[in-house]
Write an enzyme that holds these catalytic residues in place. Structure first.
Site, PDB file in Angstrom:
ATOM      1  N   ASP A  63       0.875  -1.164   0.000  1.00  0.00           N
ATOM      2  CA  ASP A  63       0.000   0.000   0.000  1.00  0.00           C
ATOM      3  C   ASP A  63       0.920   1.223   0.000  1.00  0.00           C
ATOM      4  O   ASP A  63       2.123   1.126   0.233  1.00  0.00           O
ATOM      5  CB  ASP A  63      -0.944  -0.009   1.207  1.00  0.00           C
ATOM      6  CG  ASP A  63      -2.114   0.965   1.006  1.00  0.00           C
ATOM      7  OD1 ASP A  63      -2.050   1.783   0.059  1.00  0.00           O
ATOM      8  OD2 ASP A  63      -3.085   0.912   1.779  1.00  0.00           O
TER       9      ASP A  63
HETATM   10  C1  BGC Z   1      -4.830   3.513   0.006  1.00  0.00           C
HETATM   11  C2  BGC Z   1      -4.967   2.493  -1.098  1.00  0.00           C
HETATM   12  C3  BGC Z   1      -4.813   3.168  -2.432  1.00  0.00           C
HETATM   13  C4  BGC Z   1      -3.491   3.899  -2.472  1.00  0.00           C
HETATM   14  C5  BGC Z   1      -3.229   4.599  -3.780  1.00  0.00           C
HETATM   15  C6  BGC Z   1      -3.592   4.364  -0.133  1.00  0.00           C
HETATM   16  O1  BGC Z   1      -3.568   5.400   0.792  1.00  0.00           O
HETATM   17  O2  BGC Z   1      -4.828   2.869   1.258  1.00  0.00           O
HETATM   18  O3  BGC Z   1      -6.208   1.851  -1.013  1.00  0.00           O
HETATM   19  O4  BGC Z   1      -4.920   2.238  -3.463  1.00  0.00           O
HETATM   20  O5  BGC Z   1      -3.481   4.879  -1.430  1.00  0.00           O
HETATM   21  O6  BGC Z   1      -4.069   5.669  -3.962  1.00  0.00           O
END
Ligand code: BGC
Length: 686
Positions: A261
């Site tokens: 993530d």
């Molecule tokens: C989120 C993810 C997301 C990623 C990219 C993160 O903060 O937890 O779900 O895909 O950002 O935007």
């Protein structure tokens, strides 16, 4: 001398290999890896940073502005950069894309074919606009109603979550675009999200928090999985070899890539060693760390090679690598219809004493800012730049209803002065909802010239913060008073009141539902929400959604409430951009999943359990259905459904024994018509 000659020959051979022209293809991945320098290997497993995500704010030139991330190209080996973009309710890039209903609403349809169609539409838009991997579906279990991201997730039940996710993945990947099932695993709160330790007993972990992912992997093989921010039983999931390698690959047979993530940087060599293949969004320091660690002999180069191979295997599957033309012109009109149909089927009729469907001649007084400015989805990475949002007011007007203009003008005036606060990142993350308008008794009395009151209650949340109790899970004092006034005034004149819930997650309903004659759960229904709602309200569509989650009488009836940090001070979401946003506390904080299996409806199976306000699976219709006794055969179960009511409608069959074991949905059945559903039976759902 002999040794020197041998060494010299080896160095020359390597130099020749490196210099030799070779470009990546699906069948020469080994040869490409053999020619990569250590630095190149350490580069390909690290993403290209925040450039594409922030392209709109800073004017960076990237293939897809607003996409969450990219990989890095290595042109000399013919390795292109690929594009990764959110998200669950539609493609989140700078370009406007269709806004579909949120995850909780898709699962409320109990219709996996329809969810697959939504996936196909999202996949088609991703393909058209240059995206290679969609960072969706979000599929963590809805352990507690206050999790700020529940709207992105499907259910409190792992079977419904896993099967809905599998359908979504099949839909997107059927278009040749990858998915990233997220956030693996036990990411069930936003408070302290980068560091929090989810402490879960092994049997509970398997039965609830891993089970949905297991089903999605086994039934749909997502191209990628996104490891979560949190720790799981002490170890950051992104560097947990047991989770990412032994379970995911060894036991479940996952064939794809694991990425991190975003934002929370970890120990990069430890991540590679655990089988986390791609660091996103990535930074140069991670490449340096990897090179250093291999050179020092701390990280075996073979471990890095394993991840490099998985990144290359992903790249060769992508539309960018295959040179698929990007039309930039997906069929947005057709997708808007899919979005509307999904919303129509995901709306759940919670209560109805006969006021619905509305009579065509009824005149309507619409209360609540959400009646005029619908909330189509949540904020954060679950946000979508939708081309438009149909409000309930305009949906009802299109269906031919008379709307009380005095009231709508009053709300219009209020909304023009109380615009949602925009921040630097609003374009990327969405804006928080407009504050609710105070309603006076006088206003209610004036509005009572209309036949029926529709009172919309709105709630919004997003990543980076959990929901709170006051004015969120509970109605605010203002809302409670306004609803009481509307109920008293309209009922005293023999008129009826309908409550519409435009919400992303469960709220308290038991204390006020007697004030309404009907309660309709509209969730956050995407850009076509107002049209879908109007068509359900007027009976063009008979509601067929059923709850994927329990609505308790009291928050504290949920065993997880004893272990959920609802009163944490970081109350607002990232999208609010406020000073009091998420306060991360390094290396402290844990959540004890002490309720064990007693999550959602599982907490209410005991005979002495408290009553609930609306149970899992609840959902009314304008017609009635008769289900035959289930007939079991091998791992399937057959049920015949007959429409024995007055109007056409669909029906979701839900088989609980005592937990969910099978489900399916009929087509539209005319009165008297029947259909036999053959459903897979999951005996092991505990
Ligand atoms: C989120 C993810 C997301 C990623 C990219 C993160 O903060 O937890 O779900 O895909 O950002 O935007």
């Amino acid at each position: 001398m002999k040794r020197f000659i041998t060494l010299f020959a080896a160095v020359c051979a390597c130099a020749v290999l490196v210099a030799q022209e070779i470009t990546l293809s699906p069948d020469n991945i080994d040869a490409v890896i053999a020619r990569m320098t250590l630095k190149e290997k350490a580069t390909i497993v690290v993403g290209a940073g925040y450039k594409s995500m922030l392209a709109g704010q800073f004017g960076f030139k990237v293939p897809v502005p607003g996409a969450a991330g990219m990989t890095q190209a290595i042109p000399r080996l013919g390795i292109p950069a690929i594009v990764l973009s959110d998200g669950p309710a539609g493609v989140r890039i700078q370009q406007t894309c269709t806004g579909f209903p949120i995850g909780s609403m898709l699962s409320s349809t109990w219709n996996t074919e329809l969810v697959e169609e939504v996936g196909e539409a999202i996949g088609a838009e991703a393909l058209a606009y240059g995206v290679d991997v969609l960072l969706a579906p979000g599929m963590n279990l809805q352990r507690n109603p206050l999790c700020g991201r529940n709207f992105e997730y499907f259910s409190e039940d792992p079977l419904l979550s896993g099967r809905t996710a599998a359908a979504y993945i099949r839909g997107v990947q059927g278009r040749g675009v990858g998915t990233s099932a997220k956030h693996f695993a036990s990411n069930n709160q936003e408070t302290n999200r980068f560091w929090n330790d989810s402490r879960v007993a092994p049997d509970v972990l398997e039965a609830l928090y891993l089970r949905g992912f297991e089903i999605a992997v086994k039934e749909a093989q997502p191209w990628t999985i996104m490891a979560s921010y949190n720790r799981l039983n002490g170890i950051h999931t992104q560097q947990d070899r047991w989770l990412l390698t032994d379970v995911l690959r060894g036991r479940w047979g996952f064939e794809g890539l694991v990425m991190t993530d975003w934002t929370g940087k970890r120990d990069t060599p430890a991540q590679i060693a655990a089988g986390c293949d791609l660091m996103e969004p990535g930074g140069a320091s991670q490449t340096r760390e990897l090179v250093r660690s291999v050179k020092k002999g701390e990280l075996p180069e073979e471990a890095l090679d394993v991840c490099v191979r998985r990144v290359l295997e992903l790249i060769v599957k992508t539309p960018t690598f295959r040179g698929v033309p990007r039309s930039k012109a997906p069929d947005l009109e057709a997708h808007a219809i899919v979005a509307r149909e999904a919303a129509e089927e995901g709306i759940v009729l919670l209560d109805n004493d006969g006021v619905l469907p509305l009579k065509a001649s009824a005149t309507l007084a619409l209360f609540g800012v959400g009646s005029y400015q619908a909330l189509p989805g949540g904020t954060g990475s679950g946000h979508v730049h939708r081309p438009y949002v149909v409000s309930l007011a305009s949906g009802l007007q299109t269906e031919g209803f008379q709307i009380n203009s005095y009231l709508s003008d009053t709300y219009g005036g209020y909304l023009s002065k109380n615009k949602p606060k925009k921040t630097f990142l609003s374009g990327m993350l969405g804006s928080p909802a407009a504050p609710e308008m105070p309603v006076t008794r006088e206003l209610v009395e004036k509005a009572a010239s209309s036949d029926i009151a529709i009172f919309t209650i709105s709630r919004q949340a997003g990543e980076g913060g959990d929901r709170h109790m006051e004015d969120d899970f509970l109605l605010s004092e203002g809302e409670r008073q306004a609803l009481t006034d509307v109920s008293e005034v309209f009922h005293s004149q023999g008129k009826r009141v309908v409550v519409v819930l435009n919400i992303g997650g469960v709220i308290e309903t038991a204390s006020w539902k007697h004030l309404a004659d009907a309660v309709l759960l509209a969730w956050q229904p995407g850009q076509e929400g107002g049209s879908a709602l109007a068509r359900v309200l007027d009976g063009a569509v008979s509601p067929s959604g059923r709850l994927p989650v329990t609505f308790p009488v009291d928050y504290f009836d949920l065993p997880s409430s004893a272990h959920f940090p609802y009163n944490y001070s970081g109350r607002s979401t990232m999208a609010s951009g406020g000073k009091d946003r998420e306060k991360d506390v390094p290396n402290v904080g844990y959540t004890d999943y002490a309720e064990g299996l007693e999550v959602g409806y599982r907490a209410f199976l005991r005979a002495d359990a408290p009553a609930v306000s609306y149970p899992f699976g609840h959902g009314l219709s304008y017609t009635s259905f008769e289900e035959s006794r289930p007939v079991f055969s091998g791992d399937t179960v057959e049920v015949t459904v007959r429409n024995i009511g007055p109007v056409a409608g669909k029906h979701a069959v839900i088989i609980m024994n005592p937990t969910l074991c099978a489900f399916g949905k009929t087509r539209v059945l005319a009165p008297g018509e029947s259909e036999t559903l053959t459903m897979k039976y999951y005996a092991e759902n505990r």
